[in-house]
Design a protein around this motif. Structure first.
Motif, mmCIF file in Angstrom:
data_model
loop_
_atom_site.group_PDB
_atom_site.id
_atom_site.type_symbol
_atom_site.label_atom_id
_atom_site.label_comp_id
_atom_site.label_asym_id
_atom_site.label_seq_id
_atom_site.Cartn_x
_atom_site.Cartn_y
_atom_site.Cartn_z
ATOM 1 N N ALA A 111 7.895 39.624 29.050
ATOM 2 C CA ALA A 111 7.775 38.493 29.976
ATOM 3 C C ALA A 111 6.600 38.695 30.928
ATOM 4 C CB ALA A 111 9.074 38.337 30.765
ATOM 5 N N ALA A 112 6.446 39.919 31.437
ATOM 6 C CA ALA A 112 5.346 40.205 32.361
ATOM 7 C C ALA A 112 3.996 40.059 31.670
ATOM 8 C CB ALA A 112 5.498 41.614 32.931
ATOM 9 N N SER A 113 3.888 40.533 30.420
ATOM 10 C CA SER A 113 2.618 40.427 29.700
ATOM 11 C C SER A 113 2.266 38.976 29.407
ATOM 12 C CB SER A 113 2.680 41.225 28.389
ATOM 13 O OG SER A 113 3.630 40.676 27.490
ATOM 14 N N THR A 114 3.275 38.153 29.144
ATOM 15 C CA THR A 114 3.021 36.726 28.923
ATOM 16 C C THR A 114 2.516 36.065 30.200
ATOM 17 O OG1 THR A 114 4.734 36.619 27.214
ATOM 18 C CG2 THR A 114 4.034 34.533 28.197
ATOM 19 N N SER A 259 5.843 43.597 19.151
ATOM 20 C CA SER A 259 4.694 42.894 18.594
ATOM 21 C C SER A 259 4.137 41.873 19.582
ATOM 22 C CB SER A 259 5.094 42.198 17.288
ATOM 23 O OG SER A 259 4.000 41.498 16.738
ATOM 24 N N SER A 260 5.030 41.186 20.291
ATOM 25 C CA SER A 260 4.588 40.180 21.267
ATOM 26 C C SER A 260 3.810 40.828 22.407
ATOM 27 C CB SER A 260 5.800 39.412 21.809
ATOM 28 O OG SER A 260 6.428 38.673 20.783
ATOM 29 N N VAL A 261 4.300 41.979 22.878
ATOM 30 C CA VAL A 261 3.587 42.696 23.938
ATOM 31 C C VAL A 261 2.223 43.149 23.443
ATOM 32 C CG1 VAL A 261 3.574 44.774 25.377
ATOM 33 C CG2 VAL A 261 5.689 43.471 25.090
ATOM 34 N N PHE A 262 2.193 43.707 22.242
ATOM 35 C CA PHE A 262 0.936 44.225 21.704
ATOM 36 C C PHE A 262 -0.063 43.110 21.439
ATOM 37 C CE2 PHE A 262 -1.810 46.078 18.423
ATOM 38 C CZ PHE A 262 -2.200 47.240 19.073
ATOM 39 N N ASN A 263 0.408 41.960 20.969
ATOM 40 C CA ASN A 263 -0.500 40.845 20.720
ATOM 41 C C ASN A 263 -1.231 40.428 21.990
ATOM 42 O OD1 ASN A 263 0.143 40.683 18.016
ATOM 43 N ND2 ASN A 263 1.568 38.973 18.246
ATOM 44 N N VAL A 264 -0.479 40.272 23.072
ATOM 45 C CA VAL A 264 -1.066 39.786 24.319
ATOM 46 C C VAL A 264 -1.979 40.820 24.965
ATOM 47 C CG1 VAL A 264 -0.550 39.087 26.677
ATOM 48 C CG2 VAL A 264 0.742 38.106 24.784
ATOM 49 N N LEU A 265 -1.478 42.046 25.083
ATOM 50 C CA LEU A 265 -2.243 43.072 25.789
ATOM 51 C C LEU A 265 -3.271 43.752 24.892
ATOM 52 C CD1 LEU A 265 0.575 44.777 27.909
ATOM 53 C CD2 LEU A 265 -0.927 42.861 28.529
ATOM 54 N N ALA A 292 7.664 28.907 27.944
ATOM 55 C CA ALA A 292 9.039 28.405 27.849
ATOM 56 C C ALA A 292 9.858 29.240 26.858
ATOM 57 C CB ALA A 292 9.029 26.942 27.422
ATOM 58 N N LEU A 293 9.275 29.538 25.696
ATOM 59 C CA LEU A 293 9.975 30.354 24.706
ATOM 60 C C LEU A 293 10.218 31.767 25.236
ATOM 61 C CD1 LEU A 293 8.232 29.350 21.347
ATOM 62 C CD2 LEU A 293 10.621 28.982 21.960
ATOM 63 N N THR A 294 9.219 32.306 25.934
ATOM 64 C CA THR A 294 9.362 33.657 26.486
ATOM 65 C C THR A 294 10.461 33.707 27.535
ATOM 66 O OG1 THR A 294 7.006 34.100 26.115
ATOM 67 C CG2 THR A 294 8.161 35.540 27.659
#
Length: 329
Positions: A111-114, A259-265, A292-294
């Motif tokens: 959530a923080a990375s998003t 994967s979501s964290v790695f994609n963003v950061l 919204a999804l996050t």
């Protein structure tokens, strides 16, 4: 008219990413399992980062060629796909709740990375400095994960036993947690081959996608945020669905979160560090969808509430809706 050559190349690129990522994830996971690393940590790191290899190759390659829309669209679209389609499918297959403290903390990191990504992309520009900051945050995330694991917070049993082989063969053969022999040389070769296939497949996919976009009059942003994003997310989809069908919902959820964290950061950070990115204003709507999804995923996963089949179906619909809205932009 859509060029047949580009369409075939697109399909070949997606297939290569899927095959290469499977090799990469399988090899890396077996090596990690043989080293006695817990299943959840493997899901959050080795599997999650391995399945993000296509995003790294595609977004960095697109950035180097000045295709910022493809680079960023791939990152944002992949995370929407992760939290919508993939997490939704996992819940439809096997409703679950997250009980592991380590994974709950990683959900908050997601959530923080998003939130950081939304702030960085708000002006539709990503500088090298901002890319470096994202990479630094990724390093902090990994450091915190290592500290948590060493502190004994990791959940789940080890996936392997590094002492399972004989003393003479320990350097080349060991035994994982299921009693299967793991030949380290073979798995290292599998991992290297998977990485090579992913790199080549990523290059083919980007070239074909951009060619199709130009010939069909579709913006690079739409292609990057939908077709390319879905193609590079196939490894995450396959890995999470297989894990869910085996009852390993913690690993499936860990794969999506990591994967979501790695994609963003990591992916966005690397792409921007390679070359500053300029993005289509449509990124604002896409970021709203992702936020919204996050937010929904964070509330469900971080609190330990069960994600039901109905909610999973709603997430899949939200992911599909993103595609429809993006196509109309």
């Amino acid at each position: 008219m859509v060029p047949l050559g580009d369409a075939v190349s697109l399909a070949v690129g997606v297939l290569a990413l899927w095959v290469g990522a499977r090799f990469l994830v399988t090899g890396a996971s077996r090596i990690a399992g043989a080293a006695g690393i817990s299943a959840l940590v493997v899901g959050l790191t080795v599997v999650a980062f391995g399945t993000s290899a296509p995003e790294i190759v595609v977004s960095t390659g697109a950035a180097l060629e000045g295709q910022g829309d493809v680079a960023v669209g791939n990152v944002v679209g992949s995370n929407v796909f992760n939290l919508g389609v993939i997490l939704g499918f996992v819940a439809v297959i096997a409703p679950f709740r997250v009980a592991e403290p380590l994974l709950r903390r990683d959900v908050l990191a997601m959530a923080a990375s998003t939130a950081v990504a939304v702030a960085v992309l708000a002006n539709a520009l990503v500088s090298r400095l901002e890319g470096a900051v994202l990479l630094a945050l990724l390093a902090c995330y990994l450091g915190a994960l290592v500290i948590a694991v060493r502190g004994g917070d990791e959940a789940g049993e080890p996936t392997g036993d590094s002492n399972g082989g004989t003393d003479d063969a320990a350097a080349s053969v060991t035994v994982d947690g299921d009693g299967r022999e793991v030949r380290l040389g073979l798995e290292a070769g599998r991992t290297a081959a998977g990485l090579a296939i992913v790199i080549v497949g990523g290059r083919v996919l980007v070239d074909a996608a951009v060619g199709l976009a130009l010939s069909a009059g579709i913006s690079e942003w739409v292609v990057g945020a939908t077709i390319v994003a879905a193609g590079t997310s196939l490894p995450e989809l396959v890995t999470s669905v297989v894990a869910a069908r085996r009852g390993d919902t913690g690993i499936a959820a860990g794969n999506v979160v990591g994967s979501s964290v790695f994609n963003v950061l990591g992916v966005l950070g690397l792409a921007a560090t390679a070359r500053p990115l300029t993005v289509d204003p449509a990124v604002v709507l896409a970021l709203g969808w992702l936020a919204a999804l996050t937010a929904f995923a964070t509330v469900v996963l971080a609190t330990g509430r069960q994600l039901t089949r109905l909610e999973g179906a709603a997430l899949v619909a939200a992911g599909a809706g993103y595609w429809a809205v993006s196509a109309l932009l």
